[in-house]
Design an enzyme around this catalytic site. Structure first.
Site, PDB file in Angstrom:
ATOM      1  N   GLY A  60     -18.449  15.064  23.923  1.00  0.00           N
ATOM      2  CA  GLY A  60     -17.471  14.042  24.284  1.00  0.00           C
ATOM      3  C   GLY A  60     -18.052  12.894  25.093  1.00  0.00           C
ATOM      4  N   GLU A  82     -24.428  23.592  21.335  1.00  0.00           N
ATOM      5  CA  GLU A  82     -23.699  22.418  21.825  1.00  0.00           C
ATOM      6  C   GLU A  82     -24.141  22.104  23.254  1.00  0.00           C
ATOM      7  OE1 GLU A  82     -19.870  21.632  19.604  1.00  0.00           O
ATOM      8  OE2 GLU A  82     -19.332  23.122  21.099  1.00  0.00           O
ATOM      9  N   SER A 104     -21.037  15.123  20.228  1.00  0.00           N
ATOM     10  CA  SER A 104     -21.028  13.711  19.847  1.00  0.00           C
ATOM     11  C   SER A 104     -21.580  13.441  18.454  1.00  0.00           C
ATOM     12  CB  SER A 104     -21.758  12.854  20.890  1.00  0.00           C
ATOM     13  OG  SER A 104     -21.041  12.881  22.113  1.00  0.00           O
ATOM     14  N   GLY A 160     -16.117  17.314  17.296  1.00  0.00           N
ATOM     15  CA  GLY A 160     -14.878  17.195  18.061  1.00  0.00           C
ATOM     16  C   GLY A 160     -14.185  15.885  17.747  1.00  0.00           C
ATOM     17  N   GLU A 201     -15.901  24.330  26.867  1.00  0.00           N
ATOM     18  CA  GLU A 201     -14.658  24.021  27.589  1.00  0.00           C
ATOM     19  C   GLU A 201     -13.944  25.308  27.986  1.00  0.00           C
ATOM     20  OE1 GLU A 201     -13.156  21.308  24.640  1.00  0.00           O
ATOM     21  OE2 GLU A 201     -14.746  19.912  25.204  1.00  0.00           O
ATOM     22  N   ASN A 228     -13.359  20.516  15.148  1.00  0.00           N
ATOM     23  CA  ASN A 228     -12.660  21.179  16.249  1.00  0.00           C
ATOM     24  C   ASN A 228     -11.696  20.154  16.844  1.00  0.00           C
ATOM     25  OD1 ASN A 228     -11.850  22.417  18.595  1.00  0.00           O
ATOM     26  ND2 ASN A 228     -13.875  22.356  19.586  1.00  0.00           N
ATOM     27  N   TRP A 229     -10.428  20.311  16.518  1.00  0.00           N
ATOM     28  CA  TRP A 229      -9.451  19.300  16.941  1.00  0.00           C
ATOM     29  C   TRP A 229      -9.112  19.387  18.431  1.00  0.00           C
ATOM     30  CZ3 TRP A 229      -5.185  19.585  12.522  1.00  0.00           C
ATOM     31  CH2 TRP A 229      -5.771  19.181  11.311  1.00  0.00           C
ATOM     32  N   LYS A 230      -9.468  20.475  19.042  1.00  0.00           N
ATOM     33  CA  LYS A 230      -9.119  20.711  20.461  1.00  0.00           C
ATOM     34  C   LYS A 230      -7.612  20.524  20.649  1.00  0.00           C
ATOM     35  CE  LYS A 230     -13.782  19.402  21.638  1.00  0.00           C
ATOM     36  NZ  LYS A 230     -14.731  18.838  22.576  1.00  0.00           N
ATOM     37  N   HIS A 233     -16.602  28.362  23.505  1.00  0.00           N
ATOM     38  CA  HIS A 233     -16.825  26.920  23.610  1.00  0.00           C
ATOM     39  C   HIS A 233     -17.035  26.569  25.090  1.00  0.00           C
ATOM     40  CE1 HIS A 233     -16.070  22.617  23.613  1.00  0.00           C
ATOM     41  NE2 HIS A 233     -16.354  22.641  22.321  1.00  0.00           N
TER      42      HIS A 233
HETATM   43  P1  PGA Z   1     -17.502  16.081  20.445  1.00  0.00           P
HETATM   44  O1  PGA Z   1     -17.105  17.623  20.680  1.00  0.00           O
HETATM   45  O2  PGA Z   1     -17.944  15.972  19.019  1.00  0.00           O
HETATM   46  O3  PGA Z   1     -16.242  15.311  20.734  1.00  0.00           O
HETATM   47  O4  PGA Z   1     -18.607  15.769  21.396  1.00  0.00           O
HETATM   48  C1  PGA Z   1     -17.833  18.649  20.078  1.00  0.00           C
HETATM   49  C2  PGA Z   1     -17.292  19.986  20.500  1.00  0.00           C
HETATM   50  O5  PGA Z   1     -16.901  20.132  21.657  1.00  0.00           O
HETATM   51  O6  PGA Z   1     -17.222  20.927  19.688  1.00  0.00           O
END
Ligand code: PGA
Length: 256
Positions: A175, A169, A215, A236, A95, A8-10, A93
């Site tokens: 993150g 998640e 993470s 991510g 976010e 997931n590149w965000k 997600h």
């Molecule tokens: P992260 O993000 O691996 O940077 O913790 C995972 C995600 O939000 O899908």
């Protein structure tokens, strides 16, 4: 079942960086044992889709809107994603839930619309730190799953339940560099599976992939992927560099 390793590149990588990463991944993934998915930003879907056309890398989107069409400035429909060659779409997600106020009802509508358009939704669920500390995390995630799965009427279409991917998640792990311990992820994934079995029955529940996110990195991937209930990962930060994502894709299996 085949595992799903998703990046997931965000809102990261510019066009040149995206192209460079995809070119490297294409070469290294030609014999990948699992489903490899990358989810770029909407604006790069077409370009990335063209680049991976003759490879076994799959294309995913990070979000979508549930309406078919209309006056929804800035939004993208499921059909538009299908037109771009998208196969998977991340729904709910944390976010999106936290920054853009998406609630379970909105997430349900997105999952439903994705299924109706033959996209595979990756439904994200997970507890925050307070919920974990207050020991209500299993209940929180069970409620998130129940809300969506009970609203989707699978009566006439039970096989579509089996197409959904669930991404557990924990929000406190996203993150932050702190990942769930394999034993904690195991317990949560088992609980999710049991919840699904109650709602859609064992056959379809057992074909649903439950992946872990939060993470994930080259140091913890082997331990996580060797947990029996973990059917893949949603990555991510560590999916943004070829070296780390490639190491994740090539995790080492130590148990059957
Ligand atoms: P992260 O993000 O691996 O940077 O913790 C995972 C995600 O939000 O899908």
């Amino acid at each position: 079942m085949k595992a799903l390793i998703a990046g997931n590149w965000k809102m990261n990588l510019n066009l040149n960086e995206a192209i460079e990463l995809v070119e490297k991944l294409k070469n290294s993934c030609s014999n990948a044992r699992d489903d490899i998915l990358i989810c770029p930003s909407f604006v790069y879907l077409q370009k990335v889709g063209e680049l991976i056309k003759d490879s076994n890398i799959l294309l995913g989107a990070q979000n979508m809107y549930f309406e078919k069409k209309g006056a929804f400035t800035g939004e993208v429909s499921a059909q538009m994603l299908v037109d771009m060659g998208v196969k998977y779409v991340i729904c709910g997600h944390s976010e999106r839930r936290n920054i853009f106020n998406e609630n379970d009802e909105i997430v349900y509508k997105k999952v439903f619309s994705a299924l109706q358009n033959d996209l595979i939704p990756i439904l994200c669920v997970g507890e925050n730190l307070t919920e974990r500390e207050n020991n209500v995390y299993l209940e929180k995630v069970r409620n998130q799953i129940e809300y969506i799965f009970k609203k989707i009427n699978f009566e006439n279409n039970s096989e579509s339940a089996g197409r959904i991917v669930i991404a557990y998640e924990p929000i406190w792990a996203i993150g932050t560099g702190k990942n769930a311990l394999p034993k904690d992820a195991f317990l949560m994934h088992k609980t999710i599976r049991a919840t699904l079995q109650e709602i859609v029955g064992s056959v379809f529940a057992n074909s649903i992939r439950i992946i872990y996110g939060g993470s994930v990195n080259p140091e913890n991937i082997d331990d996580l992927m060797n947990v029996s209930q973990i059917d893949g990962v949603l990555v991510g930060g560590a999916s943004l560099s070829f070296e780390s994502f490639n190491r994740i894709i090539n995790y080492k299996v130590t148990q059957c």
